[in-house]
Design a protein around this motif. Structure first.
Motif, PDB file in Angstrom:
ATOM      1  N   THR A  75      -5.899   4.194  -4.991  1.00  0.00           N
ATOM      2  CA  THR A  75      -5.236   2.650  -4.405  1.00  0.00           C
ATOM      3  C   THR A  75      -6.520   2.186  -3.589  1.00  0.00           C
ATOM      4  OG1 THR A  75      -3.143   3.256  -4.431  1.00  0.00           O
ATOM      5  CG2 THR A  75      -3.858   1.350  -2.989  1.00  0.00           C
ATOM      6  N   LEU A 135       0.782  -1.228  -0.184  1.00  0.00           N
ATOM      7  CA  LEU A 135      -0.024   0.184   0.063  1.00  0.00           C
ATOM      8  C   LEU A 135       0.855   1.180  -0.045  1.00  0.00           C
ATOM      9  CD1 LEU A 135      -2.966  -1.127   2.579  1.00  0.00           C
ATOM     10  CD2 LEU A 135      -3.136  -0.532   0.117  1.00  0.00           C
ATOM     11  N   ALA A 144      -4.964   3.761   2.093  1.00  0.00           N
ATOM     12  CA  ALA A 144      -5.759   3.637   0.689  1.00  0.00           C
ATOM     13  C   ALA A 144      -6.806   4.652   0.547  1.00  0.00           C
ATOM     14  CB  ALA A 144      -6.239   2.093   0.620  1.00  0.00           C
ATOM     15  N   ALA A 179      -7.533  -0.803  -1.148  1.00  0.00           N
ATOM     16  CA  ALA A 179      -7.350  -2.054  -0.290  1.00  0.00           C
ATOM     17  C   ALA A 179      -8.414  -3.080  -0.083  1.00  0.00           C
ATOM     18  CB  ALA A 179      -7.126  -1.701   1.087  1.00  0.00           C
TER      19      ALA A 179
END
Length: 325
Positions: A36, A22, A56, A38
Motif C-alpha cells: 500500500t 488505508l 502504509a 499513501a
C-alpha cells in the motif's frame, strides 16, 4: 502489485476517510500480497508524515507550492503521471467533495475503469469486485469491473473502520513535482467556512437523535428533557434540518456530520443509508421506532418497537429517579 491511496487533507488536518481506506488496504494486503502506498500531495506536508506512518508500506510525498490547496486540475496532472509511471493495480480516492471532483476526469485521462461511491471492494485474480448500495441502501449491488491493468474507485466515508497500525514503519519517498505550470481555467480562491453551529455533535459522548417520527417541532421539548437527563446533545436526520426545526450543524449523515459517540439513541429515525453512514461506528446504538422493519434496527445493538411518545417520557423519568437515588 501496489495499491495507491490518495491522502485527503484540508486546512492542516488529514481527513478520516484517508485512514479508513488505508486500514482496509492493510487488511486485504495479507490475502492478495500487495503493498500500500499513501500518495501525499501538497506544499508544507511534513506535519502529515508521522500520523500516516504505519498505515502504509510507503508514503510517496510530492511537494509543490502549486499543490498548496486542492485543485482537481493540478491533482489530476500529478496523479496521472504517478499512475502511468508506477501502474498500481488500484487507486483509492475518498467519495468526498474532493474525490467527486477529481476521480471522473482522472479516469478519463488515464482511460481506466472507474467505480464511484463504493461501500466495499475486493481483488480476486487481479480483477476488481466492488459493492455499491442502491434503492436508498435497501440493496447491496455487487459488480465485477472488466479486467484492466489499473482501476480507480472512490470510497464512501465511514465504510471501513480506521484501525491503529501495529507499527509506525513506513518508507518515505520524496518525488519531484511533475507540474510545469498552474492551470488557468481553475484556481483556488479561498475557503468558505460553513456557519458555526451552537454545538459540536462530533465531540459529544451521548447523542439523542430525532427523525420524522418526532412529527412536529413542538414535540422537541420532550426529547430535550431526555437529553438533559442523559447529559447528552440533540442531533437529527436530514428531514428535521430541511423543515428548519434544528440547524445544519446537528445533522448526522453523509450530507451532515459523521459521529462516533459512546451512546447513540435514535428516536423515530427509519435509518436511510445516508444517515446510517454517519453514525454506524457509535459504540452503542439504541433505536426506538414503531416500524419493526425500519433499517435502523439493522445497526442497533438494542431496539424498542413502540411509540416513542410513550417510551421517551417514561425513560426520562426512570433516569431522573436513578440519578436522584
Amino acid at each position: 502489485m501496489n495499491i495507491f491511496v490518495l491522502v485527503e487533507h484540508r486546512q492542516g488536518e488529514i481527513r478520516d476517510i484517508t485512514f479508513e481506506m488505508l486500514s482496509k488496504c492493510k487488511e486485504i494486503s495479507k490475502d492478495i500480497n500487495v503493498k500500500t502506498t499513501a500518495v501525499l500531495l501538497g506544499n508544507d506536508v511534513e506535519q502529515f508524515l508521522d500520523p500516516l506512518k504505519g498505515y502504509a508500506d510507503t508514503i510517496v510525498c510530492c511537494r509543490d507550492e502549486k499543490l498548496e490547496y486542492f485543485n482537481s486540475r493540478t491533482y489530476q496532472m500529478v496523479l496521472s503521471h504517478l499512475i502511468n509511471e508506477n501502474k498500481p493495480l488500484l487507486t483509492l480516492i475518498g467519495h468526498t467533495s474532493y474525490g467527486i471532483d477529481l476521480a471522473p476526469g482522472l479516469a478519463i485521462k488515464l482511460q481506466i475503469p472507474l467505480a464511484t461511491d463504493c461501500a466495499d471492494f475486493s481483488v480476486e485474480d487481479d480483477q476488481l469486485r466492488i459493492v455499491r448500495q442502491m434503492y436508498g441502501g435497501k440493496v447491496n449491488a455487487r459488480a465485477t469491473l472488466k479486467k484492466a491493468e489499473s482501476y480507480l474507485i472512490t470510497i464512501r466515508p465511514a465504510s471501513f473502520e480506521a484501525k491503529e497500525p501495529e507499527t509506525k514503519d513506513s518508507e518515505v519517498i520524496n518525488l519531484e513535482s511533475s507540474l510545469k505550470e498552474e492551470p488557468i481555467d481553475k484556481r483556488f480562491i479561498k475557503y468558505v467556512e460553513p456557519e458555526v453551529s451552537d454545538v459540536d455533535i462530533t465531540a459529544s459522548d451521548i447523542l439523542v437523535s430525532i427523525g420524522r417520527g418526532i412529527k412536529e417541532d413542538k414535540n422537541i421539548p420532550i426529547i430535550e428533557e431526555l437529553t438533559t437527563a442523559l447529559g447528552g446533545v440533540i442531533s437529527c436526520s436530514r428531514p428535521i434540518v430541511d423543515k428548519g426545526w434544528l440547524d445544519k450543524g446537528r445533522q448526522v449523515g453523509t450530507s451532515g456530520k459523521t459521529v462516533k459517540p459512546k451512546l447513540y439513541l435514535a428516536l423515530g429515525i427509519s435509518g436511510a443509508f445516508q444517515h446510517i453512514a454517519g453514525m454506524k461506528d457509535s459504540d452503542l446504538v439504541i433505536a426506538i421506532n414503531k416500524d419493526a422493519n425500519a433499517p435502523i434496527f439493522g445497526v442497533a445493538d438494542f431496539g424498542i418497537v413502540d411509540d416513542l411518545f410513550k417510551v421517551v417520557p417514561e425513560l426520562s423519568q426512570k433516569i431522573k429517579e436513578m440519578k436522584g437515588a
